[in-house]
Design a protein around this motif. Structure first.
Motif, PDB file in Angstrom:
ATOM      1  N   GLU A 187      39.157  52.374  39.929  1.00  0.00           N
ATOM      2  CA  GLU A 187      37.883  51.719  40.268  1.00  0.00           C
ATOM      3  C   GLU A 187      37.468  50.730  39.759  1.00  0.00           C
ATOM      4  OE1 GLU A 187      38.510  55.911  41.383  1.00  0.00           O
ATOM      5  OE2 GLU A 187      38.484  54.924  39.495  1.00  0.00           O
ATOM      6  N   HIS A 188      38.026  50.407  38.318  1.00  0.00           N
ATOM      7  CA  HIS A 188      37.525  49.248  37.680  1.00  0.00           C
ATOM      8  C   HIS A 188      37.845  47.596  38.390  1.00  0.00           C
ATOM      9  CE1 HIS A 188      37.094  46.437  34.196  1.00  0.00           C
ATOM     10  NE2 HIS A 188      36.243  47.304  33.971  1.00  0.00           N
ATOM     11  N   GLU A 189      36.885  46.897  38.160  1.00  0.00           N
ATOM     12  CA  GLU A 189      37.455  45.721  38.835  1.00  0.00           C
ATOM     13  C   GLU A 189      38.523  44.915  38.315  1.00  0.00           C
ATOM     14  OE1 GLU A 189      34.724  41.983  37.807  1.00  0.00           O
ATOM     15  OE2 GLU A 189      33.547  43.515  36.712  1.00  0.00           O
ATOM     16  N   ALA A 190      39.058  45.348  37.199  1.00  0.00           N
ATOM     17  CA  ALA A 190      40.292  44.649  36.745  1.00  0.00           C
ATOM     18  C   ALA A 190      41.379  44.757  37.550  1.00  0.00           C
ATOM     19  CB  ALA A 190      40.658  45.031  35.154  1.00  0.00           C
ATOM     20  N   HIS A 191      41.341  45.949  38.282  1.00  0.00           N
ATOM     21  CA  HIS A 191      42.630  46.271  39.218  1.00  0.00           C
ATOM     22  C   HIS A 191      42.508  45.295  40.515  1.00  0.00           C
ATOM     23  CE1 HIS A 191      44.555  49.815  37.448  1.00  0.00           C
ATOM     24  NE2 HIS A 191      43.322  50.147  36.826  1.00  0.00           N
ATOM     25  N   LEU A 192      41.169  45.026  40.845  1.00  0.00           N
ATOM     26  CA  LEU A 192      41.363  44.146  42.069  1.00  0.00           C
ATOM     27  C   LEU A 192      41.878  42.662  41.628  1.00  0.00           C
ATOM     28  CD1 LEU A 192      37.503  44.219  43.030  1.00  0.00           C
ATOM     29  CD2 LEU A 192      39.451  45.154  44.202  1.00  0.00           C
ATOM     30  N   TYR A 193      41.757  42.112  40.514  1.00  0.00           N
ATOM     31  CA  TYR A 193      42.499  41.143  40.200  1.00  0.00           C
ATOM     32  C   TYR A 193      44.165  41.457  39.851  1.00  0.00           C
ATOM     33  CZ  TYR A 193      37.965  38.932  39.546  1.00  0.00           C
ATOM     34  OH  TYR A 193      37.014  38.243  39.520  1.00  0.00           O
ATOM     35  N   PHE A 194      44.544  42.739  39.169  1.00  0.00           N
ATOM     36  CA  PHE A 194      45.691  42.766  38.994  1.00  0.00           C
ATOM     37  C   PHE A 194      46.502  43.148  40.509  1.00  0.00           C
ATOM     38  CE2 PHE A 194      49.439  45.970  38.427  1.00  0.00           C
ATOM     39  CZ  PHE A 194      49.920  45.535  37.307  1.00  0.00           C
ATOM     40  N   LYS A 195      45.857  43.519  41.214  1.00  0.00           N
ATOM     41  CA  LYS A 195      46.586  43.683  42.717  1.00  0.00           C
ATOM     42  C   LYS A 195      46.656  42.292  43.271  1.00  0.00           C
ATOM     43  CE  LYS A 195      43.545  47.291  44.081  1.00  0.00           C
ATOM     44  NZ  LYS A 195      43.015  48.242  44.670  1.00  0.00           N
ATOM     45  N   ARG A 196      45.400  41.590  43.181  1.00  0.00           N
ATOM     46  CA  ARG A 196      45.747  39.917  43.812  1.00  0.00           C
ATOM     47  C   ARG A 196      46.866  39.444  43.116  1.00  0.00           C
ATOM     48  NH1 ARG A 196      42.570  35.705  45.961  1.00  0.00           N
ATOM     49  NH2 ARG A 196      41.882  37.402  47.224  1.00  0.00           N
ATOM     50  N   ALA A 197      47.137  39.579  41.693  1.00  0.00           N
ATOM     51  CA  ALA A 197      48.210  38.851  41.227  1.00  0.00           C
ATOM     52  C   ALA A 197      49.460  39.293  41.680  1.00  0.00           C
ATOM     53  CB  ALA A 197      48.154  39.134  39.731  1.00  0.00           C
ATOM     54  N   ALA A 198      49.864  40.797  41.920  1.00  0.00           N
ATOM     55  CA  ALA A 198      50.952  41.213  42.234  1.00  0.00           C
ATOM     56  C   ALA A 198      51.126  41.047  43.867  1.00  0.00           C
ATOM     57  CB  ALA A 198      50.919  42.923  42.240  1.00  0.00           C
ATOM     58  N   GLY A 199      49.998  41.158  44.589  1.00  0.00           N
ATOM     59  CA  GLY A 199      50.323  40.751  46.109  1.00  0.00           C
ATOM     60  C   GLY A 199      50.531  39.195  46.363  1.00  0.00           C
ATOM     61  N   ASP A 200      50.133  38.230  45.549  1.00  0.00           N
ATOM     62  CA  ASP A 200      50.419  36.997  45.699  1.00  0.00           C
ATOM     63  C   ASP A 200      51.741  36.711  45.438  1.00  0.00           C
ATOM     64  OD1 ASP A 200      48.020  36.312  46.744  1.00  0.00           O
ATOM     65  OD2 ASP A 200      47.190  34.887  45.064  1.00  0.00           O
ATOM     66  N   GLU A 201      52.189  37.343  44.160  1.00  0.00           N
ATOM     67  CA  GLU A 201      53.761  37.112  44.009  1.00  0.00           C
ATOM     68  C   GLU A 201      54.595  37.610  45.161  1.00  0.00           C
ATOM     69  OE1 GLU A 201      55.816  36.813  40.415  1.00  0.00           O
ATOM     70  OE2 GLU A 201      54.179  37.489  39.177  1.00  0.00           O
ATOM     71  N   LEU A 202      54.323  38.597  45.656  1.00  0.00           N
ATOM     72  CA  LEU A 202      54.922  39.138  46.897  1.00  0.00           C
ATOM     73  C   LEU A 202      54.920  38.177  48.112  1.00  0.00           C
ATOM     74  CD1 LEU A 202      54.085  43.063  46.803  1.00  0.00           C
ATOM     75  CD2 LEU A 202      56.258  41.849  46.083  1.00  0.00           C
ATOM     76  N   LEU A 203      53.775  37.625  48.192  1.00  0.00           N
ATOM     77  CA  LEU A 203      53.666  36.769  49.474  1.00  0.00           C
ATOM     78  C   LEU A 203      54.305  35.437  49.180  1.00  0.00           C
ATOM     79  CD1 LEU A 203      50.048  37.698  50.583  1.00  0.00           C
ATOM     80  CD2 LEU A 203      51.972  37.695  52.272  1.00  0.00           C
ATOM     81  N   PHE A 204      53.857  34.784  47.783  1.00  0.00           N
ATOM     82  CA  PHE A 204      54.012  33.181  47.753  1.00  0.00           C
ATOM     83  C   PHE A 204      55.012  32.915  46.742  1.00  0.00           C
ATOM     84  CE2 PHE A 204      49.658  33.719  48.841  1.00  0.00           C
ATOM     85  CZ  PHE A 204      49.438  33.382  50.159  1.00  0.00           C
ATOM     86  N   GLY A 205      55.734  34.001  46.008  1.00  0.00           N
ATOM     87  CA  GLY A 205      56.550  33.965  44.799  1.00  0.00           C
ATOM     88  C   GLY A 205      57.888  34.382  45.514  1.00  0.00           C
ATOM     89  N   PRO A 206      58.933  34.926  44.570  1.00  0.00           N
ATOM     90  CA  PRO A 206      58.270  35.171  43.107  1.00  0.00           C
ATOM     91  C   PRO A 206      58.400  33.734  42.220  1.00  0.00           C
ATOM     92  CG  PRO A 206      60.657  35.906  43.166  1.00  0.00           C
ATOM     93  CD  PRO A 206      60.145  35.605  44.903  1.00  0.00           C
ATOM     94  N   VAL A 207      57.936  33.873  41.147  1.00  0.00           N
ATOM     95  CA  VAL A 207      57.584  32.746  40.104  1.00  0.00           C
ATOM     96  C   VAL A 207      59.166  32.019  39.936  1.00  0.00           C
ATOM     97  CG1 VAL A 207      57.218  31.710  37.852  1.00  0.00           C
ATOM     98  CG2 VAL A 207      55.510  33.276  39.133  1.00  0.00           C
ATOM     99  N   HIS A 208      60.084  32.946  39.574  1.00  0.00           N
ATOM    100  CA  HIS A 208      61.462  32.421  39.207  1.00  0.00           C
ATOM    101  C   HIS A 208      62.049  31.648  40.321  1.00  0.00           C
ATOM    102  CE1 HIS A 208      62.700  36.056  40.872  1.00  0.00           C
ATOM    103  NE2 HIS A 208      63.778  35.388  41.510  1.00  0.00           N
ATOM    104  N   ARG A 209      61.867  32.098  41.704  1.00  0.00           N
ATOM    105  CA  ARG A 209      62.297  31.341  43.050  1.00  0.00           C
ATOM    106  C   ARG A 209      61.667  30.030  43.134  1.00  0.00           C
ATOM    107  NH1 ARG A 209      62.891  34.619  48.120  1.00  0.00           N
ATOM    108  NH2 ARG A 209      63.786  32.704  48.655  1.00  0.00           N
ATOM    109  N   LEU A 210      60.367  29.917  42.907  1.00  0.00           N
ATOM    110  CA  LEU A 210      59.504  28.515  42.976  1.00  0.00           C
ATOM    111  C   LEU A 210      60.171  27.674  42.067  1.00  0.00           C
ATOM    112  CD1 LEU A 210      55.714  30.174  43.222  1.00  0.00           C
ATOM    113  CD2 LEU A 210      57.066  28.899  45.178  1.00  0.00           C
ATOM    114  N   ARG A 211      60.364  28.139  40.838  1.00  0.00           N
ATOM    115  CA  ARG A 211      60.625  27.236  39.837  1.00  0.00           C
ATOM    116  C   ARG A 211      62.181  26.831  39.925  1.00  0.00           C
ATOM    117  NH1 ARG A 211      57.775  30.134  35.043  1.00  0.00           N
ATOM    118  NH2 ARG A 211      55.773  29.196  34.940  1.00  0.00           N
ATOM    119  N   ALA A 212      63.169  27.757  40.319  1.00  0.00           N
ATOM    120  CA  ALA A 212      64.540  27.443  40.613  1.00  0.00           C
ATOM    121  C   ALA A 212      64.597  26.420  41.794  1.00  0.00           C
ATOM    122  CB  ALA A 212      65.335  28.774  41.089  1.00  0.00           C
ATOM    123  N   TYR A 213      63.797  26.600  43.237  1.00  0.00           N
ATOM    124  CA  TYR A 213      63.972  25.553  44.033  1.00  0.00           C
ATOM    125  C   TYR A 213      63.518  24.190  43.626  1.00  0.00           C
ATOM    126  CZ  TYR A 213      63.729  23.481  48.823  1.00  0.00           C
ATOM    127  OH  TYR A 213      63.993  22.820  49.763  1.00  0.00           O
TER     128      TYR A 213
END
Length: 397
Positions: free
Chosen positions: A356-382
């Motif tokens: 229930e803590h709000e830190a998890h809202l940001y943690f899930k946003r971070a994980a969700g965005d990497e799934l949608l727009f990443g992953p980071v290593h593929r962005l850098r590799a391309y």
């Protein structure tokens, strides 16, 4: 590059931050994502009609404000701080630029003023997990990434009375509530295989099914779109448009905006963590006074500031016509958000591990965005591949 902001840009940030502080706290976010739309329609109406966010980067000729990607990125940074659920990304960052770049004069005149006013929301329909490839961020978008009907994706067929679409797409941002679908579809068969874009305007019709999906990040609504013999309108004047080029330009600006949004989230979760470690005591003193904690927070601060600089530069570069900058900025911002959110959970101790803590809202946003727009290593590799860093070619300085 001028690193200072204008008075107008500072006013955009200040006004938006004040509004979101009043109307988009953690409890309001949780309540909004559980509605049918996945966001607060009242807040969206205020953002659209009073602040003009959907039309911020649209030309004044189409009812927009006439600003640039920089102003849109600054607005997205404030939205990211609050994790405000809204159709801004799907409509103003992905949908509207495609209509502006590929649409005919009649389509632009009919759709863009309604988008700018907030009356019309849009969603970009791209099959499977091909969004970043379509936008030219993790791979070349000149290939057959749109798939085709049976093989996954959407197939377009010309009939006597126009175009018909068949197929489906998952992970469509705000697709369940959008008034307009901008659909990437494969057409031409084997001989003239190509990807074109189509508009589906009247969504309450036979053959179109939209279902909101359960996603890791509730603040970023995703949907499954199924199309069966659905009437559609070709986006543009003909079939010879430079779809790949327009998509790459939209992808570069979208990456800059997404990077700024991620930086806003990282900055806010770091800010809340610093506040907490000043209050939480261990062994009779605030844990923020321990050198090990100070070092961890200092590292996070440096990472956030670096990501912010990269995001601002990417937004400026997009306006100046420079290409292939947004992907690297997005990679750095996504990494900063993930690390800051993870450290927030750790440094909040036992309470930080509660769902229930709000830190998890940001943690899930971070994980969700990497799934949608990443992953980071593929962005850098391309990005490295396009710059020919490891191919023996010359690299521009």
């Amino acid at each position: 590059m001028d690193a200072t902001f204008t008075a107008e840009q500072d006013e955009i940030r200040r006004t938006l931050r004040e509004l979101l502080l009043k109307r988009c706290g953690p409890e309001e976010v949780r309540a909004a994502v559980r509605t049918a739309d996945g966001y607060d329609p009242g807040l969206w109406e205020t953002l659209a009609q009073q602040l003009g966010l959907p039309g911020l980067a649209l030309p004044e000729a189409y009812g927009g404000v006439g600003c640039t990607t920089t102003e849109l990125a600054l607005a997205a940074e404030e939205m990211g701080r609050a994790l405000a659920p809204s159709p801004l990304l799907a409509t103003a960052v992905l949908g509207a630029p495609l209509v502006l770049g590929l649409g005919s004069a009649g389509q632009r005149a009919a759709l863009l003023p309604r988008i700018a006013s907030g009356e019309l929301t849009a969603a970009l329909v791209v099959p499977g997990a091909a969004l970043t490839t379509a936008l030219g961020l993790t791979g070349g978008n000149r290939g057959d990434w749109a798939g085709g009907g049976r093989a996954g994706g959407v197939q377009a067929r010309r009939t006597d009375d126009g175009w018909r679409l068949y197929g489906e797409a998952d992970q469509v941002l705000d697709g369940h509530s959008a008034d307009l679908l901008v659909v990437a579809a494969h057409t031409g068969g084997f001989a003239r295989s190509r990807t074109l874009f189509f508009l589906v305007r009247e969504l309450v019709r036979e053959g179109a099914t939209r279902v909101r999906q359960t996603s890791l990040d509730e603040t970023r609504s995703q949907s499954r779109i199924q199309l069966r013999h659905v009437e559609a309108e070709l986006l543009g004047d003909g079939e010879d448009a430079d779809v790949g080029g327009v998509l790459a330009r939209v992808g570069d600006s979208a990456a800059a905006v997404l990077a700024a949004e991620a930086v806003g989230g990282a900055d806010r979760v770091l800010e809340r963590t610093v506040e907490y470690v000043k209050q939480r005591e261990q062994f009779g003193r605030a844990i923020g006074s321990f050198q090990a904690v100070k070092h961890r927070l200092a590292d996070l601060y440096v990472q956030v500031q670096g990501a912010r600089s990269a995001a601002y530069y990417a937004a400026w570069a997009t306006v100046e016509g420079q290409e292939r900058v947004g992907g690297l900025a997005l990679a750095q911002a996504l990494e900063a958000l993930r690390v800051c959110a993870a450290e927030a959970v750790q440094l909040h101790g036992g309470i930080g591990f509660t769902w229930e803590h709000e830190a998890h809202l940001y943690f899930k946003r971070a994980a969700g965005d990497e799934l949608l727009f990443g992953p980071v290593h593929r962005l850098r590799a391309y990005a490295a591949q396009e710059a020919r860093l490891f191919g023996g070619g010359e690299v521009a300085v």
